[in-house]
Structure formats: structure tokens, C-alpha cells
Design a protein around this motif. Structure first.
Motif, short mmCIF file in Angstrom:
data_model
loop_
_atom_site.label_atom_id
_atom_site.label_comp_id
_atom_site.label_asym_id
_atom_site.label_seq_id
_atom_site.Cartn_x
_atom_site.Cartn_y
_atom_site.Cartn_z
N ILE A 25 6.23 4.53 -5.67
CA ILE A 25 5.22 3.51 -5.46
C ILE A 25 4.31 3.14 -6.60
O ILE A 25 3.56 2.22 -6.75
N GLU A 26 4.23 3.92 -7.77
CA GLU A 26 3.46 4.01 -8.80
C GLU A 26 3.19 2.58 -9.56
O GLU A 26 2.17 2.04 -9.58
N SER A 27 4.43 2.05 -9.65
CA SER A 27 4.55 0.66 -10.09
C SER A 27 4.34 -0.43 -9.42
O SER A 27 4.28 -1.60 -9.85
N ILE A 28 4.78 -0.20 -8.05
CA ILE A 28 4.87 -1.56 -7.35
C ILE A 28 3.51 -1.53 -6.22
O ILE A 28 3.21 -2.81 -5.74
N GLN B 115 -2.02 9.92 -15.62
CA GLN B 115 -0.90 9.03 -14.83
C GLN B 115 -1.18 9.43 -13.30
O GLN B 115 -1.84 10.53 -12.87
N LEU B 116 -0.54 8.66 -12.24
CA LEU B 116 -1.02 8.76 -10.84
C LEU B 116 -0.40 10.43 -10.53
O LEU B 116 -0.88 11.04 -9.85
N VAL C 3 -4.19 2.08 -8.47
CA VAL C 3 -3.58 3.04 -9.43
C VAL C 3 -4.39 3.21 -10.66
O VAL C 3 -4.79 4.54 -10.88
N ALA C 4 -4.84 2.32 -11.25
CA ALA C 4 -5.66 2.54 -12.54
C ALA C 4 -6.86 2.98 -12.31
O ALA C 4 -7.46 4.06 -12.71
N TYR D 248 0.91 -1.15 0.00
CA TYR D 248 0.09 -0.05 -0.16
C TYR D 248 0.98 1.39 -0.24
O TYR D 248 1.87 1.26 0.89
N GLY D 249 0.63 2.28 -0.83
CA GLY D 249 1.25 3.38 -0.82
C GLY D 249 0.50 4.45 -0.31
O GLY D 249 -0.52 4.87 -0.64
#
Lengths: 291, 251
Positions: free
Chosen positions: A193-196, A274-275, A214-215, A29-30
Motif C-alpha cells: 500500500i505504500e505507493s498507492i 520510509q513507511l 504516507v509522507a 486507504y491502507g
């Protein structure tokens, strides 16, 4: 599983968090918000360093403050300011913290070697930490958080001071760890954190804004993010009519990325949000205040 | 739609009891006694890590030397009949300085957050150290009082020893109480100053009640008072061990 139930935190008259409800299962969790939004307050409550003024936090149905050392046994925590003893080597400091975590010396020694290898500090195991760079200290901090193989790993701004290569290594490590435990990372750096992250949590005005993938968070700006090229002279007017996300100078012109809700113009190119776009959009007031 | 029907088997009394016991033993954490908690803390953390601070060890050695020096030199500069008062005043000093030094170092250190999130947190380490310091102070006070009693016939060893230990634990309670109520350095320092000034004022004003309490109370009464004080001390120490951070970060 951790459940944050209707939690508020007040320091005197100042409200740091208000009526926050959250649920965390295994995964990464980000916790994403600008500085001062209440991230560290939430993180400190999850680490039992402070208690909520109102509401409760449960781990597998039990109040984490009542669980006391039983909860802390399962916890790995890296604070925003990772303190250390200057005259200690990483090995000495980790041995000391392992003892406080109730880990036997033999077990700790094996674990320390393994962890220092993971954070690429094997060649400075016995060097005094006063000679370490910020990034090296931070890596010792990450290693200590993993000493007790925690079920819950909470990291407050863990990438501060890390160079791009170290950040990439750290992301791999976290993805690995999050497979069978709960990892919460607080940061204001979207790319960390965006990609993980399985889910992103955003806090605004002391309350929960988003807790979603994120999506799904990006989808809130679908059809509203554009790019176009303008003359430098038009920039001021453009800023007044649109929410600018980024600007880049190219061949004497400006390529701008912006948010516009309503009818678009032909020369604008719609781009997938994008985030970072959502972050800049949602926190535009706070970020302007910071600047 | 067919509803699923749960069939609850008829169980005999014994099976029910066995199953209840099993559920309770799995679900309820057995309450650990104070001595067994201290023992497991000692085994898991170890004295080496409880007293890991080299500066602290240097500080302790320096203090012990000063205390013994003071006890030996004191009779040259004061009347023998004031000695009980000085013993009462000075006995907790070693414990007090060690405890405060530990407390301030641990809570104000930038490692506070990391150590607070460990199984044995800062307050549990402080409580454990205080316990060790009190044992250490008892032994040292006993030696100092014995030296005085050997040097001066007017000083009764048992009375002086009881007074010294009573003062030590009485002060410890005051300190622990201050720590529990508001964990701020100001409160802790105020307790220390309050104790020292209070005793000095009572002594210098030659208050009869104070002097009688120190010099004429029967030794049995002293012993009973000491027992009550020690029990209260252990009770407060247990509370510090079980201390949970409710209010917020250290101020």
C-alpha cells in the motif's frame, strides 16, 4: 462517505477495538497493523458482518446496519479467508454470488467475463476451482468483490498468495478503482500500500494511532533514521543501544538501518524515513512478541 | 464585511406541500411488503441459486423416499390409535431435517463471510428456503396422510391433516424462535431433540390430556389453532428475513 464514530468492539472480556473515530472519503486507504491488532474486527464492522459494541458507523449520514441491504448493495468485500465451493468453476461461483448481489444474469455474464479478464483468469473460466492455486483463488475473490461495481470496496489481506507479478497488477487495478470510489485495504505488508494509498491508518493498543498520508506519517521519524556499517561482533551492543530496523551482511561487515533519537555519531548516515521504518518502530513490541 | 443575506421566498401552501412530498419520496425508502420482498428475492436470486447445492438436492430426495416408506410401514408396527401421535411427532421431521441441514451448511461453510456481505445474505436465503421447505412439507404430509387414510378407515383425513400441519408449523416456530434468540447449532439441535423426546415421552406415558388433544379436539378448534400458529410462523419468518447481525460472527 463513511464515518466511524466512537466505535468499540468487545468479545466478552476481551476488547478488540476501543473508541475509534475515522472518516473515509473517495480514495484508497491502507489499514496497516500487525496480525491481531484489530484490523479484521474493524473491517468486519465496515462490512456489517459484526456490529460495534459501542458507537456507530455511518454511510452518507445513515447507520450502515439500518441501511441493511441498501448498504450491502454498494459494498464489495473480500474476506481474509475467501471461501469457495470446490466443485464450482469461477464462472459458476461468480454467477451465484452475482445472484445473491441482486444482479441479473445477462448483466452478470458480461461483467464476469470482463472481471475474469482483469484478474487474468480468462483461460480457466470453466475449470473447477479445486485445481486452482492459492493465488488464483485470491484473484477469483478479488473479481467477486468487484461484481456489483461497488461504491465501497473493502479488501482484507488481498495480496495473500499472490506472486510479485500479480501483486503489481493488483496495485494497478486498485489505483484505477480508487479514482471514483472508496477502497479500504487491510494488510500487514507495507509494500502493498505504500505507493498507492492516499492515507494510511494504523491501529495500536486497540486504538487509532495514525490516519495520515504516507509522507506525514514518515515525517514523524524525520532525522531519526540512520544507516551505518559495523563489525559483526558489535551487533549485540548496537542492538542494545538502538532500535534496529534492518541488517544486511556485506563483505564480512554488517550494514544496519536503525532509529536513534538524540545526538548522532559522525559515521552514521541520516536517511529519509520510509513507511516500513515507522511500522517496525511503532509495532516493535508486538513484532518482538510474534518472533 | 458584508454579510450574505439569504432571502427565503414566500411560498404558497400547494408549493410547500409538493416540495415536502418530493423530499420525503426521495429521502424515505418505501417499506416493502413481505410478499413483494419474497417476489423480488425470487426474481433476483432465482430458485436455481436458492437451491444451488447438489448435495442438498440428493439429501432431499433420500429423505422424501424414507419418509414415505416410514408412513407406509408404520401401521404394521404400531396400534392404529397411536397413529395420530406419530403423525404429530413425525410431520415436522422432513421440514426440520431440511432446515437444519441448510442452516448448518450455510452458516458453518467457509463461504459464510462472502455470502453475508451480499445484498441477500445467508439468513435471508435460509428464511426463504425454510418457507419453500414448509410448502414442500405440507404437500408431502398431505400425500402421506392421504395414503394412511385410504389404507385405514379409523384414520380421519381432515383431523390427521390438520394435526400434521399444526405440528409442522408449531415446530417451525420453535425452531425460528431458537434461531432468533441464539444462533448456535447447539440451540437448534436441542430444539429438535426436545421436540422429539417431549412428544415420545408424552405418548409412551399415555398422558390423557395429550391423547385427548390429538384425538378429541373439535376440528374447528384445530383449524383456529392452526391459523394462529401459521400467522405466528410468518411473523417469525419475516423477522429472520430482516435479521441483522448484531452480536458478532456465528459461534
Amino acid at each position: 462517505m463513511i464515518v466511524v464514530k466512537d466505535v468499540s468492539k468487545q468479545y466478552g472480556d476481551f476488547t478488540a477495538l476501543q473508541n475509534v473515530d475515522l472518516e473515509f472519503g473517495n480514495g484508497l486507504y491502507g489499514l496497516l497493523a500487525p496480525n491481531g491488532a484489530g484490523k479484521t474486527t474493524l473491517i468486519k464492522m465496515l462490512a456489517t458482518l459484526i456490529s460495534p459494541t459501542k458507537g456507530e458507523i455511518f454511510y452518507n449520514g445513515k447507520n450502515i446496519n439500518d441501511m441493511d441491504d441498501q448498504y450491502r448493495e454498494r459494498l464489495g468485500y473480500l474476506p481474509q479467508q475467501f471461501g469457495y465451493y470446490k466443485n464450482y468453476s469461477p464462472k459458476q461461483y461468480l454467477l451465484y454470488l452475482a445472484a445473491l448481489k441482486g444482479i441479473g444474469k445477462k448483466e452478470a455474464l458480461n461483467k464476469i467475463d470482463e472481471l475474469l479478464e482483469k484478474v487474468a483468469l480468462s483461460d480457466v473460466v470453466n475449470k473447477k476451482m479445486k485445481k486452482f492455486s492459492g493465488g488464483m483463488i485470491q484473484r477469483v475473490g478479488i473479481a467477486q468483490a468487484l461484481l456489483n461495481d461497488p461504491e465501497i470496496l473493502i479488501l482484507d489481506e488481498p495480496t495473500a498468495g499472490l506472486d510479485p507479478k500479480e501483486r503489481a497488477r493488483f496495485r494497478h487495478l486498485l489505483t484505477d478503482l480508487a479514482r471514483d470510489r472508496l477502497v479500504i485495504i487491510s494488510t500487514h505488508i507495507v509494500s502493498d500500500i505504500e505507493s498507492i494509498a492516499n492515507e494510511i491508518i494504523m491501529i495500536r493498543n486497540k486504538q487509532l494511532l495514525y490516519k495520515d498520508s504516507v509522507a506525514d506519517i514518515c515525517a514523524t521519524l524525520n532525522g531519526c533514521v540512520f544507516e551505518t556499517t559495523i563489525d559483526y561482533g558489535q551487533l549485540e551492543d548496537f542492538r542494545k543501544n538502538n532500535i534496529l530496523l534492518s541488517e544486511k551482511q556485506e563483505y564480512g561487515q554488517m550494514t544496519v538501518r536503525f532509529i536513534h533519537k538524540g545526538n548522532s555519531e559522525d559515521e552514521w548516515t541520516s536517511v529519509p524515513p520510509q513507511l516500513e521504518d515507522v511500522f517496525l518502530y511503532e509495532y516493535r513490541d508486538e513484532l518482538e512478541g510474534e518472533n | 464585511m458584508n454579510k450574505e443575506r439569504f432571502k427565503v421566498p414566500d411560498l404558497d401552501e400547494q408549493t410547500i406541500r409538493i416540495q415536502i412530498d418530493k423530499i420525503v419520496s426521495v429521502g424515505v425508502k418505501p417499506k416493502q411488503s413481505f410478499p413483494s420482498y419474497l417476489k423480488s428475492m425470487m426474481q433476483q436470486v432465482g430458485l436455481r441459486h436458492i437451491f444451488s447445492d447438489r448435495l442438498e438436492i440428493t439429501f432431499i430426495t433420500l429423505l422424501v423416499t424414507m419418509m414415505i416408506g416410514l408412513m407406509v410401514l408404520l401401521p404394521y408396527y404400531s396400534e392404529i390409535h397411536d397413529m395420530y401421535g406419530y403423525i404429530f411427532l413425525l410431520s415436522p421431521i422432513l421440514f426440520l431435517v431440511l432446515s437444519i441441514f441448510t442452516y448448518v451448511r450455510k452458516t458453518q461453510n467457509h463461504t459464510y463471510d462472502v455470502e453475508m456481505a451480499c445484498k441477500y445474505n445467508v439468513y435471508q436465503i435460509i428464511a426463504f428456503r425454510m418457507l419453500v421447505f414448509s410448502v414442500f412439507s405440507i404437500v408431502l404430509n398431505m400425500i402421506a396422510v392421504a395414503i394412511l387414510a385410504i389404507q385405514y378407515d379409523e384414520i380421519q383425513f381432515m383431523r390427521a391433516f390438520l394435526l400434521s400441519i399444526t405440528a409442522l408449523f408449531l415446530f417451525s416456530i420453535l425452531l425460528l424462535f431458537a434461531l432468533m434468540k441464539r444462533r448456535t447449532t447447539v440451540i437448534v439441535v436441542s430444539t429438535v431433540i426436545g421436540w422429539t423426546l417431549g412428544n415420545l415421552v408424552l405418548q409412551s406415558m399415555n398422558v390423557n390430556l395429550y391423547n385427548d388433544l390429538l384425538m378429541k379436539t373439535p376440528i374447528v378448534v384445530n383449524a383456529v389453532v392452526l391459523l394462529v400458529i401459521v400467522i405466528t410462523y410468518v411473523w417469525y419468518l419475516k423477522k429472520l428475513l430482516q435479521f441483522k447481525q448484531r452480536e458478532g460472527v456465528f459461534e
